[in-house]
Design an enzyme around this catalytic site. Structure first.
Site, PDB file in Angstrom:
ATOM      1  N   LYS A 112     -19.479  91.495 -46.512  1.00 32.86           N
ATOM      2  CA  LYS A 112     -18.527  90.391 -46.588  1.00 32.86           C
ATOM      3  C   LYS A 112     -17.427  90.687 -45.576  1.00 32.86           C
ATOM      4  O   LYS A 112     -16.536  91.485 -45.822  1.00 32.86           O
ATOM      5  CB  LYS A 112     -17.943  90.279 -47.995  1.00 32.86           C
TER       6      LYS A 112
ATOM      7  N   GLU B 175     -10.617 102.712 -47.830  1.00 36.09           N
ATOM      8  CA  GLU B 175      -9.671 103.157 -46.812  1.00 36.09           C
ATOM      9  C   GLU B 175      -8.637 102.056 -46.652  1.00 36.09           C
ATOM     10  O   GLU B 175      -8.984 100.910 -46.371  1.00 36.09           O
ATOM     11  CB  GLU B 175     -10.381 103.471 -45.493  1.00 36.09           C
TER      12      GLU B 175
ATOM     13  N   CYS C  24      -4.504 100.444 -38.881  1.00 33.90           N
ATOM     14  CA  CYS C  24      -4.062 101.240 -40.017  1.00 33.90           C
ATOM     15  C   CYS C  24      -3.559 102.602 -39.565  1.00 33.90           C
ATOM     16  O   CYS C  24      -2.815 103.263 -40.291  1.00 33.90           O
ATOM     17  CB  CYS C  24      -5.181 101.386 -41.042  1.00 33.90           C
TER      18      CYS C  24
ATOM     19  N   GLU D 122       4.358  99.548 -44.920  1.00 35.96           N
ATOM     20  CA  GLU D 122       3.513  99.215 -43.778  1.00 35.96           C
ATOM     21  C   GLU D 122       3.877  97.833 -43.245  1.00 35.96           C
ATOM     22  O   GLU D 122       3.898  96.855 -43.984  1.00 35.96           O
ATOM     23  CB  GLU D 122       2.036  99.250 -44.181  1.00 35.96           C
TER      24      GLU D 122
END
Length: 491
Positions: A184, A259, A293, A392
């Protein structure tokens, strides 16, 4: 993706790939992706799939898995090798698609496509090494060895920021080890995953072994994660979603790896070359528009180098040419929502008292139009307690934090919830070794940017950057998708 007779881009309608066939969603709905450099331009159309579509894909994968597992591993590797060759033949076309759909520059997109090609080649060759290990038995007339078996059916949920590389580093090891898969991809940039499946289909992958279903995570993703025939789940994406995925998958006893995000620091010591440090930090902070990331979002700088470093990193940020990815150094953010999130953090940082030294807004000029552009942004006088130093951002925004010594630098670097990638710039070998020993991160780099990964070594984070269950890439990628069986053979 193709062009008409006058060379204009024409949107393509992409189908799901289920049980070896391209098919439309049972609901018949579609959605479009647009060019973040020019949001009025439609790039492609995809299936707005349903839970039923996902369940059909899982059932196909379950039926095909044993036959694929029984296929000799070198034969599985041959399919991966041919897939890599097909992707290589289409590299220019796929590079253009990534630039138009996700916003990367041509150089960044081309590098990512090349990475996906290399990953398929790597796991094609790794397939020859599968088979387990032999050990010495304690008793006579006994052979003691291990064999490896595939986990079964793997559900793979991939993000938008590396729309072909991350699918590749999940798909290739899963297939090499005899698993069947359902993928997906992120809806906002699904084209990279579709390109992989076009190549797999052309390479002769047996029907049902690999399936891709596009659509919303809350329906398609959930149906995959919770399906009783799915044995393993691999997810890369936001922490908020990743924790939900982990909980749902583990509630059903599935093998799972996640992750997630990062708040990655580069420590600049008093022994470092300021020019070198600025180059390293700029590459990590502003490459791929900060949408990685592993992007550097905190420069933690010794007081003796602080003022010179701030001046140098401001110069680097202001020298970056922003614009459409086919001609400039830094492209737009992927969507209006991502742009708004970045601009909100810039406002928060200013309100909290950080000093805006570069950027801080949307660039002006005819070439930007309605694109989702933001300037490379540098804040100085950032305190470790500021939100801009703890949360973040996922955009080209750098916080520069001043520290008195190396011990304080390590303490500040570790004082966040995340622990993905971290680097140090230093000419002191002892500091470099101490950094590796004390930093709380899954990836530690010396005199190098926080971004950029080798494909044949493990990748993953600690703390809130990862489930800390399994690593990806290299031999670790093989480990996640296999179960080892120990055999005692007495004769």
């Amino acid at each position: 993706m193709h062009s008409d007779r006058r060379g204009r881009h024409v949107p393509t309608a992409n189908a799901n790939y289920v049980d070896g066939r391209w098919s439309e969603s049972t609901a018949g709905g579609t959605f479009e992706t647009t060019n973040p450099a020019d949001p009025a331009e439609t790039v492609a159309t995809y299936q707005q799939s349903t839970a039923e579509d996902a369940e059909t894909a899982v059932s196909a994968a379950a039926r095909a898995q044993q036959g694929w597992a029984d296929t000799p591993a070198p034969e599985r590797g041959a399919v991966l090798r041919e897939t890599a060759s097909i992707l290589a033949d289409r590299k220019g076309e796929i590079t253009e698609l990534l630039t138009r759909e996700e916003g990367k520059t041509h150089a960044e997109a081309g590098g990512e496509v090349g990475r996906a090609i290399d990953i398929f080649h790597y796991y094609a060759e790794k397939s020859r090494d599968l088979g387990g290990t032999a050990k010495a038995a304690s008793g006579a007339r006994t052979n003691l060895y291990t064999v490896v078996n595939p986990v079964g059916v793997a559900g793979l949920i991939t993000p938008w920021n590396y729309p072909i590389a991350i699918p590749a580093w999940k798909i290739a090891p899963a297939l090499a080890t005899g698993n069947s898969i359902v993928v997906k991809p992120a809806s906002i940039a699904a084209g990279g995953a579709i390109a992989i499946f076009e190549a797999l289909d052309e390479a002769g992958l047996p029907d049902g072994v690999a399936n891709v279903v596009t659509g919303p995570g809350r329906t398609v993703g959930d149906a995959i994660i919770t399906h009783e025939d799915v044995d393993a789940v691999s997810f890369t994406g936001s922490g908020e979603v990743g924790h939900l995925v982990y909980d749902k998958a583990t509630d059903d006893g599935k093998r799972v790896q996640t992750e997630l995000g990062g708040k990655n620091p580069t420590v600049v010591t008093d022994s470092a070359s300021v020019a070198e440090a600025a180059d390293v930090v700029a590459a990590g902070a502003f490459g791929v528009t900060g949408q990685a990331c592993t992007a550097c979002s905190r420069a933690i700088v010794h007081t003796d180098a602080y003022d010179a470093f701030v001046d140098a990193i401001v110069d680097r940020a202001e020298a970056i040419e922003v614009g459409p990815g086919d001609a400039y150094e830094m492209g737009p953010q992927v969507s209006e929502a991502e742009l708004e999130g970045t601009l909100e953090y810039i406002d928060v940082a200013t309100t909290e008292g950080a000093s805006l030294r570069a950027g801080g807004g949307r660039p002006e000029g005819d070439r930007f139009g309605e694109g989702y552009y933001v300037e490379p942004t540098v804040f100085a006088d950032v305190e470790p307690s500021h939100r801009i130093a703890r949360e973040e951002v996922f955009g080209p925004v750098l916080s520069v934090i001043e520290v008195e010594d190396f011990a304080e630098a390590i303490a500040v670097a570790n004082d966040v919830e995340y622990g993905l990638s971290a680097s140090v710039v230093t000419d002191d070998h002892g500091e470099a070794r101490r950094f590796v020993d004390e930093i709380e991160a899954g990836v530690a780099k010396i005199n190098d940017e926080t971004t950029g990964l080798e494909l044949h070594v493990p990748f993953g984070g600690v703390k809130d950057s990862s489930s800390e269950t399994w690593r990806e890439q290299g031999d670790a990628g093989i480990g996640f998708y296999t179960i080892e069986r120990t055999v005692y053979d007495a004769y």
